[in-house]
Motif scaffolding. Structure first.
Motif, PDB file in Angstrom:
ATOM      1  N   GLY A 133       1.127  -0.728   0.343  1.00 15.89           N
ATOM      2  CA  GLY A 133       0.121  -0.293   0.072  1.00 15.89           C
ATOM      3  C   GLY A 133       0.959   1.207   0.257  1.00 15.89           C
ATOM      4  N   LEU A 134       2.310   0.981   0.706  1.00 13.82           N
ATOM      5  CA  LEU A 134       3.120   2.605   1.167  1.00 13.82           C
ATOM      6  C   LEU A 134       3.283   2.597  -0.753  1.00 13.82           C
ATOM      7  CD1 LEU A 134       4.157   4.910   2.371  1.00 13.82           C
ATOM      8  CD2 LEU A 134       5.361   3.109   3.210  1.00 13.82           C
ATOM      9  N   ARG A 135       4.257   1.237  -1.088  1.00 14.99           N
ATOM     10  CA  ARG A 135       4.898   1.579  -2.264  1.00 14.99           C
ATOM     11  C   ARG A 135       3.775   2.324  -3.313  1.00 14.99           C
ATOM     12  NH1 ARG A 135       7.764   2.211   1.151  1.00 14.99           N
ATOM     13  NH2 ARG A 135       9.072   0.484   1.486  1.00 14.99           N
ATOM     14  N   TRP A 136       2.887   2.065  -3.794  1.00 16.90           N
ATOM     15  CA  TRP A 136       1.683   2.335  -4.873  1.00 16.90           C
ATOM     16  C   TRP A 136       1.191   3.386  -3.738  1.00 16.90           C
ATOM     17  CZ3 TRP A 136      -0.938   3.078  -8.147  1.00 16.90           C
ATOM     18  CH2 TRP A 136      -1.881   3.824  -8.728  1.00 16.90           C
ATOM     19  N   TYR A 137       1.214   4.624  -2.789  1.00 19.95           N
ATOM     20  CA  TYR A 137       1.150   5.240  -2.817  1.00 19.95           C
ATOM     21  C   TYR A 137       2.527   6.364  -3.191  1.00 19.95           C
ATOM     22  CZ  TYR A 137      -0.218   9.949   0.223  1.00 19.95           C
ATOM     23  OH  TYR A 137      -0.517  10.720   0.392  1.00 19.95           O
ATOM     24  N   GLU A 138       3.957   5.922  -2.778  1.00 20.80           N
ATOM     25  CA  GLU A 138       4.478   6.615  -3.329  1.00 20.80           C
ATOM     26  C   GLU A 138       4.678   6.775  -4.325  1.00 20.80           C
ATOM     27  OE1 GLU A 138       7.642   5.468   0.300  1.00 20.80           O
ATOM     28  OE2 GLU A 138       7.242   4.341  -1.524  1.00 20.80           O
ATOM     29  N   ARG A 139       4.461   5.765  -5.429  1.00 14.43           N
ATOM     30  CA  ARG A 139       4.317   5.675  -6.819  1.00 14.43           C
ATOM     31  C   ARG A 139       3.757   6.528  -7.484  1.00 14.43           C
ATOM     32  NH1 ARG A 139       4.974   6.086 -11.147  1.00 14.43           N
ATOM     33  NH2 ARG A 139       4.532   4.406 -13.242  1.00 14.43           N
ATOM     34  N   PHE A 140       2.372   6.374  -6.882  1.00 14.38           N
ATOM     35  CA  PHE A 140       1.207   8.030  -7.283  1.00 14.38           C
ATOM     36  C   PHE A 140       1.598   8.470  -6.637  1.00 14.38           C
ATOM     37  CE2 PHE A 140      -3.499   9.322  -6.942  1.00 14.38           C
ATOM     38  CZ  PHE A 140      -3.373   9.130  -8.320  1.00 14.38           C
ATOM     39  N   THR A 141       2.186   9.348  -5.646  1.00 13.62           N
ATOM     40  CA  THR A 141       2.134  10.846  -5.498  1.00 13.62           C
ATOM     41  C   THR A 141       3.313  11.452  -5.716  1.00 13.62           C
ATOM     42  OG1 THR A 141       3.110   9.913  -3.788  1.00 13.62           O
ATOM     43  CG2 THR A 141       0.863  10.028  -3.002  1.00 13.62           C
ATOM     44  N   ASP A 142       4.328  10.286  -6.702  1.00 11.10           N
ATOM     45  CA  ASP A 142       5.086  11.277  -7.410  1.00 11.10           C
ATOM     46  C   ASP A 142       4.403  12.072  -8.626  1.00 11.10           C
ATOM     47  OD1 ASP A 142       7.428  10.269  -5.433  1.00 11.10           O
ATOM     48  OD2 ASP A 142       7.876   8.460  -6.339  1.00 11.10           O
ATOM     49  N   CYS A 143       3.605  10.461  -9.519  1.00  9.69           N
ATOM     50  CA  CYS A 143       3.202  10.958 -10.783  1.00  9.69           C
ATOM     51  C   CYS A 143       2.296  12.129 -10.619  1.00  9.69           C
ATOM     52  CB  CYS A 143       2.151   9.474 -11.206  1.00  9.69           C
ATOM     53  SG  CYS A 143       2.779   8.804 -11.772  1.00  9.69           S
ATOM     54  N   LEU A 144       1.291  12.800  -9.593  1.00  9.39           N
ATOM     55  CA  LEU A 144       1.111  13.924  -9.093  1.00  9.39           C
ATOM     56  C   LEU A 144       1.604  14.830  -9.064  1.00  9.39           C
ATOM     57  CD1 LEU A 144      -2.264  12.601  -6.658  1.00  9.39           C
ATOM     58  CD2 LEU A 144      -2.754  13.416  -8.996  1.00  9.39           C
ATOM     59  N   ARG A 145       2.565  14.797  -8.223  1.00 16.89           N
ATOM     60  CA  ARG A 145       3.841  15.920  -8.140  1.00 16.89           C
ATOM     61  C   ARG A 145       4.479  15.708 -10.340  1.00 16.89           C
ATOM     62  NH1 ARG A 145       4.562  13.323  -3.455  1.00 16.89           N
ATOM     63  NH2 ARG A 145       4.402  15.008  -1.505  1.00 16.89           N
ATOM     64  N   GLU A 146       4.978  15.769 -10.780  1.00 14.32           N
ATOM     65  CA  GLU A 146       4.930  15.173 -12.330  1.00 14.32           C
ATOM     66  C   GLU A 146       4.295  15.520 -12.750  1.00 14.32           C
ATOM     67  OE1 GLU A 146       6.382  11.902 -14.088  1.00 14.32           O
ATOM     68  OE2 GLU A 146       8.173  11.403 -12.194  1.00 14.32           O
ATOM     69  N   MET A 147       2.893  15.815 -12.680  1.00 18.63           N
ATOM     70  CA  MET A 147       1.874  16.837 -13.432  1.00 18.63           C
ATOM     71  C   MET A 147       1.272  18.051 -12.626  1.00 18.63           C
ATOM     72  SD  MET A 147      -0.431  12.679 -13.483  1.00 18.63           S
ATOM     73  CE  MET A 147      -1.951  13.809 -13.902  1.00 18.63           C
ATOM     74  N   GLY A 148       1.935  18.472 -11.746  1.00 14.66           N
ATOM     75  CA  GLY A 148       2.193  19.747 -11.189  1.00 14.66           C
ATOM     76  C   GLY A 148       0.891  20.173 -10.074  1.00 14.66           C
ATOM     77  N   PHE A 149       0.409  18.859  -9.063  1.00 16.16           N
ATOM     78  CA  PHE A 149      -0.209  18.691  -7.918  1.00 16.16           C
ATOM     79  C   PHE A 149       0.474  18.800  -6.999  1.00 16.16           C
ATOM     80  CE2 PHE A 149      -3.334  16.881 -11.574  1.00 16.16           C
ATOM     81  CZ  PHE A 149      -4.079  17.978 -10.982  1.00 16.16           C
ATOM     82  N   GLU A 150      -0.232  19.496  -6.365  1.00 16.98           N
ATOM     83  CA  GLU A 150       0.206  19.413  -4.961  1.00 16.98           C
ATOM     84  C   GLU A 150      -0.563  19.056  -3.870  1.00 16.98           C
ATOM     85  OE1 GLU A 150       2.056  23.113  -3.218  1.00 16.98           O
ATOM     86  OE2 GLU A 150       3.197  23.481  -5.632  1.00 16.98           O
ATOM     87  N   PRO A 151      -0.247  18.057  -2.300  1.00 15.45           N
ATOM     88  CA  PRO A 151      -1.455  17.946  -1.819  1.00 15.45           C
ATOM     89  C   PRO A 151      -1.982  19.381  -0.797  1.00 15.45           C
ATOM     90  CG  PRO A 151       0.958  17.698  -1.085  1.00 15.45           C
ATOM     91  CD  PRO A 151       1.018  17.889  -2.188  1.00 15.45           C
ATOM     92  N   CYS A 152      -2.843  19.130  -0.366  1.00 17.83           N
ATOM     93  CA  CYS A 152      -3.625  20.491   0.078  1.00 17.83           C
ATOM     94  C   CYS A 152      -2.928  20.202   1.505  1.00 17.83           C
ATOM     95  CB  CYS A 152      -5.022  20.339   0.133  1.00 17.83           C
ATOM     96  SG  CYS A 152      -5.926  20.909   1.796  1.00 17.83           S
ATOM     97  N   LYS A 153      -2.343  21.618   2.063  1.00 21.17           N
ATOM     98  CA  LYS A 153      -1.930  21.653   3.279  1.00 21.17           C
ATOM     99  C   LYS A 153      -3.367  21.332   4.298  1.00 21.17           C
ATOM    100  CE  LYS A 153       1.111  25.541   2.849  1.00 21.17           C
ATOM    101  NZ  LYS A 153       1.148  25.138   1.592  1.00 21.17           N
ATOM    102  N   ALA A 154      -4.506  21.152   4.491  1.00 26.43           N
ATOM    103  CA  ALA A 154      -5.617  20.583   5.470  1.00 26.43           C
ATOM    104  C   ALA A 154      -5.793  19.876   5.238  1.00 26.43           C
ATOM    105  CB  ALA A 154      -6.776  21.569   5.035  1.00 26.43           C
ATOM    106  N   GLU A 155      -5.756  18.514   3.891  1.00 27.42           N
ATOM    107  CA  GLU A 155      -6.566  17.226   3.514  1.00 27.42           C
ATOM    108  C   GLU A 155      -4.925  16.400   2.790  1.00 27.42           C
ATOM    109  OE1 GLU A 155      -6.650  14.223   3.647  1.00 27.42           O
ATOM    110  OE2 GLU A 155      -8.448  14.915   4.119  1.00 27.42           O
TER     111      GLU A 155
END
Length: 155
Positions: A99-121
């Motif tokens: 689960g963690l390895r998938w999460y790391e892979r997916f969030t790397d893709c989101l960051r490459e696309m210019g997305f950032e996590p919301c500070k509150a969520e």
């Protein structure tokens, strides 16, 4: 593991016996957006005239690489490879940290696309797209999008 889906399709999945491995000291879970913030993303999407889509990433864990050093001895289901030692490279279902390895892979893709996590969520991702924001809400491998062109994000 074999399963019959609700639409009659048959699915086979190789599942590891993760309970036989050592318990990791790090957090091993994938993120889950809160219902409150999912509703907020949908509300903001509707307010800004965005399209709201939901999606599921099929075989998500197989997109990630495991960091554990694991192997199996192939059984009869592997036919001519029976008895061979097979090294596990992909984050299989059943492994403790998949689960963690998938999460790391997916969030790397989101960051490459210019997305950032919301500070509150942290499981609500956003990116500035001109005069509005686009949103991606993450629930392990299920996603909700609010975007003028959600297909572009999926692609």
């Amino acid at each position: 593991m074999f399963a019959v889906k609700h639409d009659g399709r048959h699915k086979a999945r190789l599942v590891a016996d993760g309970h036989l491995t050592k318990e990791p000291v790090e957090s091993i879970y994938s993120g889950v957006v809160s219902i409150k913030h999912l509703r907020l993303a949908i509300f903001l999407g509707e307010l800004n005239g965005l399209n709201i889509w939901g999606a599921d990433i099929g075989n998500a864990y197989l997109e990630a690489v495991t960091q554990e050093k694991l192997y199996i001895v192939a059984g009869p289901e592997f036919k001519e490879l029976e008895g061979h030692i097979l090294i596990i490279y992909k984050a299989l279902y059943g492994l403790r940290t998949s689960g963690l390895r998938w999460y790391e892979r997916f969030t790397d893709c989101l960051r490459e696309m210019g997305f950032e996590p919301c500070k509150a969520e942290p499981e609500l991702w956003l990116r500035h797209a001109g005069d509005y924001y686009e949103y991606v809400a993450v629930y392990v491998d299920d996603l909700a999008f609010a975007s003028k062109d959600p297909q572009a994000i999926i692609d």
